[in-house]
Design an enzyme around this catalytic site. Structure first.
Site, PDB file in Angstrom:
ATOM      1  N   ASP A   1       0.843  -1.192   0.000  1.00  0.00           N
ATOM      2  CA  ASP A   1       0.000   0.000   0.000  1.00  0.00           C
ATOM      3  C   ASP A   1       0.881   1.246   0.000  1.00  0.00           C
ATOM      4  O   ASP A   1       1.916   1.288   0.669  1.00  0.00           O
ATOM      5  CB  ASP A   1      -0.919  -0.004   1.231  1.00  0.00           C
ATOM      6  CG  ASP A   1      -2.015   1.036   1.105  1.00  0.00           C
ATOM      7  OD1 ASP A   1      -2.529   1.241  -0.015  1.00  0.00           O
ATOM      8  OD2 ASP A   1      -2.372   1.649   2.129  1.00  0.00           O
TER       9      ASP A   1
ATOM     10  N   HIS B   1      -3.961  14.088   0.614  1.00  0.00           N
ATOM     11  CA  HIS B   1      -4.066  13.250   1.817  1.00  0.00           C
ATOM     12  C   HIS B   1      -2.806  13.382   2.677  1.00  0.00           C
ATOM     13  O   HIS B   1      -2.892  13.566   3.894  1.00  0.00           O
ATOM     14  CB  HIS B   1      -4.278  11.792   1.404  1.00  0.00           C
ATOM     15  CG  HIS B   1      -4.178  10.813   2.549  1.00  0.00           C
ATOM     16  ND1 HIS B   1      -5.153  10.700   3.519  1.00  0.00           N
ATOM     17  CD2 HIS B   1      -3.218   9.909   2.878  1.00  0.00           C
ATOM     18  CE1 HIS B   1      -4.796   9.759   4.383  1.00  0.00           C
ATOM     19  NE2 HIS B   1      -3.625   9.270   4.037  1.00  0.00           N
TER      20      HIS B   1
ATOM     21  N   GLU C   1      -9.992   4.100   4.114  1.00  0.00           N
ATOM     22  CA  GLU C   1      -9.162   4.866   3.186  1.00  0.00           C
ATOM     23  C   GLU C   1      -9.677   4.557   1.790  1.00  0.00           C
ATOM     24  O   GLU C   1      -9.707   3.397   1.372  1.00  0.00           O
ATOM     25  CB  GLU C   1      -7.677   4.512   3.337  1.00  0.00           C
ATOM     26  CG  GLU C   1      -7.105   5.062   4.647  1.00  0.00           C
ATOM     27  CD  GLU C   1      -5.583   5.047   4.721  1.00  0.00           C
ATOM     28  OE1 GLU C   1      -4.947   4.309   3.948  1.00  0.00           O
ATOM     29  OE2 GLU C   1      -5.038   5.776   5.570  1.00  0.00           O
TER      30      GLU C   1
ATOM     31  N   GLU D   1      -9.259   4.194  -1.852  1.00  0.00           N
ATOM     32  CA  GLU D   1      -8.103   3.978  -2.728  1.00  0.00           C
ATOM     33  C   GLU D   1      -8.523   3.203  -3.974  1.00  0.00           C
ATOM     34  O   GLU D   1      -9.590   2.605  -4.028  1.00  0.00           O
ATOM     35  CB  GLU D   1      -7.016   3.161  -1.997  1.00  0.00           C
ATOM     36  CG  GLU D   1      -6.577   3.770  -0.668  1.00  0.00           C
ATOM     37  CD  GLU D   1      -5.320   3.140  -0.086  1.00  0.00           C
ATOM     38  OE1 GLU D   1      -4.525   2.537  -0.847  1.00  0.00           O
ATOM     39  OE2 GLU D   1      -5.127   3.246   1.140  1.00  0.00           O
TER      40      GLU D   1
ATOM     41  N   ASP E   1      -8.731   0.528   2.427  1.00  0.00           N
ATOM     42  CA  ASP E   1      -7.681   0.148   3.375  1.00  0.00           C
ATOM     43  C   ASP E   1      -8.155   0.529   4.782  1.00  0.00           C
ATOM     44  O   ASP E   1      -7.864   1.622   5.271  1.00  0.00           O
ATOM     45  CB  ASP E   1      -6.400   0.891   2.975  1.00  0.00           C
ATOM     46  CG  ASP E   1      -5.277   0.696   3.982  1.00  0.00           C
ATOM     47  OD1 ASP E   1      -5.285  -0.315   4.690  1.00  0.00           O
ATOM     48  OD2 ASP E   1      -4.393   1.579   4.038  1.00  0.00           O
TER      49      ASP E   1
ATOM     50  N   ARG F   1      -6.797   4.196  13.480  1.00  0.00           N
ATOM     51  CA  ARG F   1      -5.918   5.371  13.642  1.00  0.00           C
ATOM     52  C   ARG F   1      -5.228   5.420  14.993  1.00  0.00           C
ATOM     53  O   ARG F   1      -4.093   5.911  15.099  1.00  0.00           O
ATOM     54  CB  ARG F   1      -6.718   6.658  13.439  1.00  0.00           C
ATOM     55  CG  ARG F   1      -7.402   6.782  12.111  1.00  0.00           C
ATOM     56  CD  ARG F   1      -6.413   6.759  10.969  1.00  0.00           C
ATOM     57  NE  ARG F   1      -7.079   6.874   9.686  1.00  0.00           N
ATOM     58  CZ  ARG F   1      -6.480   6.624   8.527  1.00  0.00           C
ATOM     59  NH1 ARG F   1      -5.210   6.229   8.500  1.00  0.00           N
ATOM     60  NH2 ARG F   1      -7.137   6.746   7.396  1.00  0.00           N
TER      61      ARG F   1
ATOM     62  N   GLN G   1      -2.456   2.919  14.912  1.00  0.00           N
ATOM     63  CA  GLN G   1      -1.453   3.444  13.976  1.00  0.00           C
ATOM     64  C   GLN G   1      -0.589   4.533  14.616  1.00  0.00           C
ATOM     65  O   GLN G   1       0.630   4.537  14.473  1.00  0.00           O
ATOM     66  CB  GLN G   1      -2.173   4.011  12.737  1.00  0.00           C
ATOM     67  CG  GLN G   1      -1.258   4.464  11.617  1.00  0.00           C
ATOM     68  CD  GLN G   1      -2.061   4.980  10.407  1.00  0.00           C
ATOM     69  OE1 GLN G   1      -3.286   4.932  10.395  1.00  0.00           O
ATOM     70  NE2 GLN G   1      -1.363   5.464   9.391  1.00  0.00           N
TER      71      GLN G   1
ATOM     72  N   LYS H   1      -3.257  -1.677  10.026  1.00  0.00           N
ATOM     73  CA  LYS H   1      -3.719  -1.889   8.653  1.00  0.00           C
ATOM     74  C   LYS H   1      -3.913  -3.370   8.347  1.00  0.00           C
ATOM     75  O   LYS H   1      -4.092  -3.732   7.192  1.00  0.00           O
ATOM     76  CB  LYS H   1      -2.669  -1.327   7.685  1.00  0.00           C
ATOM     77  CG  LYS H   1      -2.292   0.120   7.946  1.00  0.00           C
ATOM     78  CD  LYS H   1      -3.261   1.058   7.289  1.00  0.00           C
ATOM     79  CE  LYS H   1      -2.702   2.469   7.256  1.00  0.00           C
ATOM     80  NZ  LYS H   1      -3.570   3.333   6.435  1.00  0.00           N
TER      81      LYS H   1
ATOM     82  N   THR I   1      -8.529  -5.472   4.242  1.00  0.00           N
ATOM     83  CA  THR I   1      -8.512  -4.557   3.101  1.00  0.00           C
ATOM     84  C   THR I   1      -9.561  -5.096   2.145  1.00  0.00           C
ATOM     85  O   THR I   1      -9.478  -6.248   1.726  1.00  0.00           O
ATOM     86  CB  THR I   1      -7.133  -4.560   2.426  1.00  0.00           C
ATOM     87  OG1 THR I   1      -6.152  -4.152   3.382  1.00  0.00           O
ATOM     88  CG2 THR I   1      -7.096  -3.623   1.228  1.00  0.00           C
TER      89      THR I   1
ATOM     90  N   GLU J   1      -9.454  12.681   7.897  1.00  0.00           N
ATOM     91  CA  GLU J   1      -9.393  14.014   7.293  1.00  0.00           C
ATOM     92  C   GLU J   1     -10.751  14.712   7.339  1.00  0.00           C
ATOM     93  O   GLU J   1     -10.830  15.913   7.586  1.00  0.00           O
ATOM     94  CB  GLU J   1      -8.940  13.906   5.836  1.00  0.00           C
ATOM     95  CG  GLU J   1      -7.540  13.380   5.653  1.00  0.00           C
ATOM     96  CD  GLU J   1      -7.323  12.904   4.227  1.00  0.00           C
ATOM     97  OE1 GLU J   1      -7.563  11.707   3.959  1.00  0.00           O
ATOM     98  OE2 GLU J   1      -6.948  13.733   3.384  1.00  0.00           O
TER      99      GLU J   1
HETATM  100 MN    MN Z   1      -3.748   3.173   2.715  1.00  0.00          MN
END
Ligand code: MN
Length: 418
Positions: A125, A132, A198, A200, A230, A234, A237, A250, A254, A360
């Site tokens: 990834d 972002h 996420e 993507e 994904d 948080r 992370q 992560k 996915t 975000e």
């Molecule tokens: Mn990602």
């Protein structure tokens, strides 16, 4: 390019995601059968495994579709990819002489269950969307240090887990993990309280390579694209990511959409990467339009409530193309294999309404989102369903990706408690 007409009526609607121009590849099963390869045409799935066993499709001296994944076709390379597409168009075009033979091999999509369309060899990834990266960097390090010094020179990535990749529709369980809140001195083992999406795109490697390849070679080696979510914890992370990057945050799941949209279907939508702020080194330089103009959207549906769009953006917002990511991935000599999956990185636009993650959208939880129903969200709550959607709009036709859906189930009881 305009709409190519099929004898499958539902495929001829300008807004239908699966016209003859698209022909995306998936793996499906019905109540009475094992998973097998199919291609979407309108509201139907053409059973490619059955078509091959009946010699309606015969690209090689040996079978390619006797297994429930598309890797064997991918290994054949671009000439066979093109031959299959040409054959499918001949079989499914308006006025095709083969209609009577093909029609019994169509299965209504509503009766099908979808499976992973390819065996995922490995999963990497990236972090290659600039808006972002600036947003996240601003939140974590302040606006002066938002972009790390390497960001404008290489597409930053990490090696993820192929074992975590699941097909759209699979429920996702809120993970437990070690996290540390700013208000506590010591870390704690808890269910994630900041579970996120996420938005993507995933690029799928078709042709393998062994050694450094150019951006053009990388583009040639890519087989197609899927939507990719994904899922990201948080709080886990934030505690674990230094100095080697994300790990357990992560690794829960996915999700990818079930249909591989081929490069051939997307070719009319190619576009350039944004203007470079600093020149890339030669081996990563752009050499043609390798991004795609694909509208993207995410919806959220709380349990028992209505589905609301929470963001809209476009794949062309990426700073690096998948070809540049694949080329960079190979520079060390790293072998890249058929079935390798490359996540683009979160795709955010420049406006608040076009951000590709809740991190975000809610600015780290400081500005919770208000849904049209009045409900508010900073991060995902239990039993929320998150859906990614994507489509390229042509002249009177659409190249759709289908949906990439996941419902987040409550965390289980403490897995270590006896
Ligand atoms: Mn990602």
């Amino acid at each position: 390019m305009t709409l190519m007409k099929s004898w499958v009526d539902s495929a001829n609607d300008a807004n239908h995601p699966f016209p003859l121009n698209n022909l995306p590849y998936g793996v499906f099963s019905t109540e009475d059968g094992d998973p097998r390869c199919g291609v979407a045409i309108g509201d139907m799935i053409f059973d490619v495994t059955a078509a091959e066993s009946e010699d309606l499709i015969a690209l090689t001296d040996y079978p390619l579709f006797d297994v429930p994944f598309w890797n064997e076709l991918m290994e054949e390379g671009p000439a066979v990819w093109a031959a299959l597409r040409e054959r499918l168009i001949a079989l499914l075009s308006e006025g095709s002489a083969d209609r009577a033979t093909v029609e019994p091999l169509l299965v209504p999509m509503v009766e099908a269950q979808m499976h992973l369309p390819f065996a995922v060899s490995e999963y990497t990834d990236f972090y290659a969307g600039k808006n972002h990266a600036v947003n996240v960097g601003t939140m974590f390090r302040g606006p002066e240090n938002a972009l790390p010094p390497n960001w404008l020179h290489i597409p930053i990535g990490y090696n993820g887990r192929a074992s975590s990749v699941v097909v759209s529709g699979t429920d996702v369980r809120r993970p437990w993990g070690q996290l540390k809140s700013p208000e506590h001195d010591m870390p704690a083992f808890l269910p994630s309280r900041r579970f996120d999406i996420e938005l993507e795109m995933g690029a799928i490697v078709g042709t393998s390579s062994d050694g450094p390849i150019s951006v053009q070679e990388a583009d040639n080696n890519i087989f197609g694209y899927v939507l990719l979510n994904d899922w990201s914890a948080r709080d886990i992370q934030a505690w674990e990511y230094q100095p080697l990057g994300p790990f357990q945050a992560k690794a829960t799941a996915t999700t990818i959409s079930p249909w591989i949209v081929t490069k051939a279907a997307l070719n009319p939508f190619r576009c350039d990467t944004p203007t470079r702020e600093v020149a890339l080194l030669d081996h990563l330089k752009d050499c043609g339009p390798m991004l795609y103009d694909i509208d993207l959207e995410v919806t959220m549906q709380p349990e028992g409530s209505t589905e609301s769009t929470i963001t809209r953006t476009n794949y062309k917002e990426m700073y690096y193309s998948a070809a540049q990511q694949l080329a960079h991935h190979s520079t060390s000599g790293c072998p890249m294999n058929t079935g390798d999956l490359l996540g683009s990185g979160t795709i955010s636009g420049t406006t608040k309404e076009s951000r590709g993650s809740l991190l975000e959208l809610s600015w780290g939880g400081k500005e919770p989102l208000t849904l049209p129903t009045g409900e508010t969200r900073s991060f995902i709550e239990d039993n929320d369903t998150l859906t990614l959607k994507g489509a390229a709009k042509g002249d009177g036709y659409t190249i759709g990706f289908g949906t990439c859906v996941g419902k987040v189930l409550p965390a289980l009881d403490d897995p270590y408690k006896r």
